[in-house]
Design an enzyme around this catalytic site. Structure first.
Site, PDB file in Angstrom:
ATOM      1  CD  GLU A   1      21.879  20.928 -23.531  1.00  0.00           C
ATOM      2  OE1 GLU A   1      22.590  21.890 -23.877  1.00  0.00           O
ATOM      3  OE2 GLU A   1      22.345  19.897 -22.975  1.00  0.00           O
TER       4      GLU A   1
ATOM      5  CG  PHE B   1      32.057  24.559 -32.952  1.00  0.00           C
ATOM      6  CD1 PHE B   1      32.743  23.509 -32.366  1.00  0.00           C
ATOM      7  CD2 PHE B   1      31.397  25.468 -32.143  1.00  0.00           C
ATOM      8  CE1 PHE B   1      32.790  23.374 -30.988  1.00  0.00           C
ATOM      9  CE2 PHE B   1      31.435  25.351 -30.760  1.00  0.00           C
ATOM     10  CZ  PHE B   1      32.133  24.293 -30.181  1.00  0.00           C
ATOM     11  CD  GLN B   2      28.442  23.690 -29.612  1.00  0.00           C
ATOM     12  OE1 GLN B   2      27.768  24.715 -29.709  1.00  0.00           O
ATOM     13  NE2 GLN B   2      28.805  23.192 -28.442  1.00  0.00           N
TER      14      GLN B   2
ATOM     15  CE  LYS C   1      24.787  33.515 -32.713  1.00  0.00           C
ATOM     16  NZ  LYS C   1      26.027  33.250 -31.939  1.00  0.00           N
TER      17      LYS C   1
ATOM     18  CG  MET D   1      12.050  -4.355 -14.405  1.00  0.00           C
ATOM     19  SD  MET D   1      10.780  -5.204 -13.428  1.00  0.00           S
ATOM     20  CE  MET D   1       9.627  -3.868 -13.141  1.00  0.00           C
TER      21      MET D   1
END
Length: 653
Positions: free
Chosen positions: A127, A189-190, A239, A553
């Site tokens: 993602e 969940f999630q 959803k 760097m």
């Protein structure tokens, strides 16, 4: 509940939640957030807020309905799922490409995407990669980049790219799936409260609580992302909303009266005339140009033709004025050219167009342009006077301001009186005395040399993306940028891992144009999985890794300021420092991408030529010494007088 201003809150229904503006910023252009607090365990569905509708003149006209297909058997007045309404809304906003990775809470959106005759999904493998891909797409095209992720970890993986887009003013719309409304606040969940998580790193965001709001919310999201100071907008859709059946109403007007009322107006003629009077009075003017000029390259070049004022650009501004023009001083700031920083230090007039006086540009703010009168033109009122107080400020679109300035110049004899030849000669002398340069050590490959060869072989025409670090600065210094949107880099946030996915997004937006990701081994490894995407889609993305086996760097700062004490900056295998680790060539071949490693300077030109001539994706692993430093360098918080011009990791400080 999403509203546009607290003042307008008493007047219209907007059934979507949005986040609150940071108190330290002026809202409406950059951080347009308002939120009704929700108790934990209760969905944020407070009583509707009433606000007045936007005038029709302020509402962008939607595109016509997408064509019917066998996969979309419904008629215009028949119900369809919320996810299908969402995809149709994206089509009506002109979207042809999205960057989406599926998951449980976004499956309905992906199913709807398969029914779209218009939109192509580009399946990045992470993602964060897809969001940087959407950013690269937007940066390289000027269009809104769209990414889609599932709830929970999918949504939180977008966070770095959203913060990056806010700092660099990139128009993006991020759509996230969310758990069903009844589960919000239950630690399902999630589940993550992504509206709250992204509140301070988006321009605006929504939690959609009514399927009928989807057409309006998407139209508003695109308008907010692309108008005023561009930025990212997040739309969170539960959803059950995606699954709910509804008949969309496409002509619902946007509900953004406060935001639209506060968009900058065209610049006043008297202010533009004041700017030109200052130009006429000056002897050492300088144009300091940033990312805000990305849509006004033609107008900027015309202004320079009419006035003869030299130009220096920020990191974000590279390409907005051609860096090979005689009046270009290239980049200023911490790793800018000596002559650009000299010009700003000696200038008596600083024309700051589309910039924000970032600390990597100014260094010690009190010493920056201390001899100059300052004119600041920017579309975001929050930036005017935030870091440096201007003598004249114009809150307006830089493109309109430049058009107005050019019209005044073309309609008068004022520009005929401009004579900055003595100033030009002084700066030309600085260019001769302090050119960009580097040392060579036998067959060791100077990273600057590799970029110069790439510039020569591509004739400065490739789109360049980078990660973050030394390679980023060398790419800024040694490649020639001739046009806006040619340079893609995470400037404000400095997000490693940006280069490869951004290059892929740019390639999607610009079919047939060569895109080169100039990367470091550390940055490249952070999103190396996107080699899969460029191979599967056969994108013309060339990856040129400047591989020094170190976090370059940070090593440079260790050399300069920490007595070269290595604090976890070696990225190779400590047990066998003579081997290159990891083996990017072997990894690339695992993705079925041709790859070559070069270790000698004499091999570089032929290797880059072969990379450019090979169709499709390619990886070139160039081994460079870790002792090389990016120069010039103004130490953090320093001034022009503190500039470092020589030395490297081979020297003890």
């Amino acid at each position: 509940m999403a509203t546009t201003t607290a003042a307008a809150a008493a007047a219209a229904t907007v059934p979507a939640t949005a986040a609150t503006a940071k108190a330290s910023r002026v809202p409406f252009l950059r951080n347009h957030h308002h939120h009704l607090p929700a108790r934990r365990g209760v969905a944020a569905a407070a009583a509707p807020i009433r606000c007045s509708a936007v005038s029709p003149a302020a509402t962008p006209s939607p595109s016509p309905a997408p064509p019917a297909t066998p996969l979309r058997p419904w008629g215009p007045s028949e119900p369809r799922k919320g996810a299908d309404i969402l995809v149709e809304a994206l089509e009506r906003c002109g979207v042809s490409d999205v960057f989406a990775y599926p998951g449980g809470a976004s499956m309905e959106i992906h199913q709807a995407l398969t029914r779209s005759p218009v939109i192509t999904n580009h399946l990045f493998r992470h993602e964060q990669g897809e969001a940087f891909g959407a950013s690269g797409y937007a940066r390289a095209s000027g269009r809104v980049g769209v990414c889609v992720a599932t709830s929970g970890p999918g949504a939180t993986n977008l966070v770095s790219a959203l913060a990056d887009a806010l700092l660099d003013s990139v128009p993006m719309v991020a759509i996230t799936g969310q758990v069903p409304r009844r589960m919000i606040g239950t630690d399902a969940f999630q589940e993550t409260p992504i509206v709250e998580v992204t509140r301070s790193i988006t321009k605006h965001n929504y939690l959609v609580l009514d399927v009928e709001d989807i057409p309006r919310v998407i139209q508003e999201a695109f308008f907010l992302a692309s108008s005023g100071r561009p930025g990212p907008v997040l739309v969170d859709i539960p959803k059950d909303i995606q699954q709910q059946m509804a008949v969309p109403v496409w002509d619902t007007p946007m509900n953004l009266p406060g935001y639209i009322a506060r968009l900058p107006k065209p610049p006043a003629t008297e202010l533009l005339e004041q700017v030109l009077r200052l130009v006429g009075e000056s002897r050492r003017p300088i144009l300091y140009v940033g990312g805000g000029c990305s849509a006004s390259g033609d107008e900027l070049r015309r202004f320079v033709e009419l006035t003869g004022i030299p130009v220096t650009t920020t990191l974000m501004g590279l390409g907005n004025f051609p860096s090979d023009d005689p009046l270009s001083l290239r980049m200023l700031g911490m790793h800018g050219t000596v002559y650009a920083n000299y010009a700003v230090d000696k200038a008596d007039l600083l024309l700051a167009f589309g910039v924000r006086f970032d600390d990597r540009v100014t260094g010690k703010i009190e010493a920056f342009a201390s001899r100059a009168k300052i004119v600041h033109i920017d579309i975001d009122p929050a930036e005017i006077g935030k870091n440096k107080q201007p003598h004249v400020s114009i809150c307006a679109d830089v493109k309109l301001a430049l058009q107005g300035l050019n019209s005044l110049l073309e309609g008068s004899t004022a520009q005929k009186g401009f004579d900055f030849s003595a100033w030009h000669n002084e700066l030309d002398q600085q260019k001769k005395e302090f050119p960009l340069g580097y040392k060579t050590f036998g067959e060791e490959i100077p990273p600057q040399y590799a970029i110069q060869v790439l510039d020569e072989l591509t004739k400065g025409e490739a789109i360049i993306a980078t990660g973050v670090g030394q390679h980023q600065m060398w790419a800024a210094q040694y490649y020639t940028y001739k046009r806006p949107r040619q340079w893609l880099s995470s400037a404000g946030l400095g997000a490693m891992g940006f280069g490869l996915p951004a290059a892929a997004g740019a390639a999607v937006a610009n079919p047939g144009v060569t895109v080169v990701d100039i990367d470091g081994d550390g940055s490249f490894l952070m999103n190396i999985q996107e080699l899969a995407l460029i191979r599967i889609e056969n994108l013309d993305v060339k990856v040129m890794v400047l591989n020094n086996q170190h976090l370059g760097m940070v090593v440079q700062w260790e050399d300069r300021f920490y007595k070269a004490n290595r604090a976890h900056t070696y990225l190779g295998n400590p047990e066998c420092e003579s081997e290159i680790y990891p083996d990017f060539v072997t990894i690339a071949k695992g993705f079925n991408i041709p790859a070559v490693r070069v270790t000698k300077k004499s091999e570089v030109r032929a290797a880059i030529k072969k990379m450019l001539e090979t169709p499709g994706p390619y990886l070139l692993d160039i081994i460079v010494p870790h002792q090389e430093h990016v120069l010039p360098m103004i130490p953090s918080g320093g001034a022009f007088k503190d500039m470092i011009l020589d030395g490297d990791g081979r020297t003890v400080y």
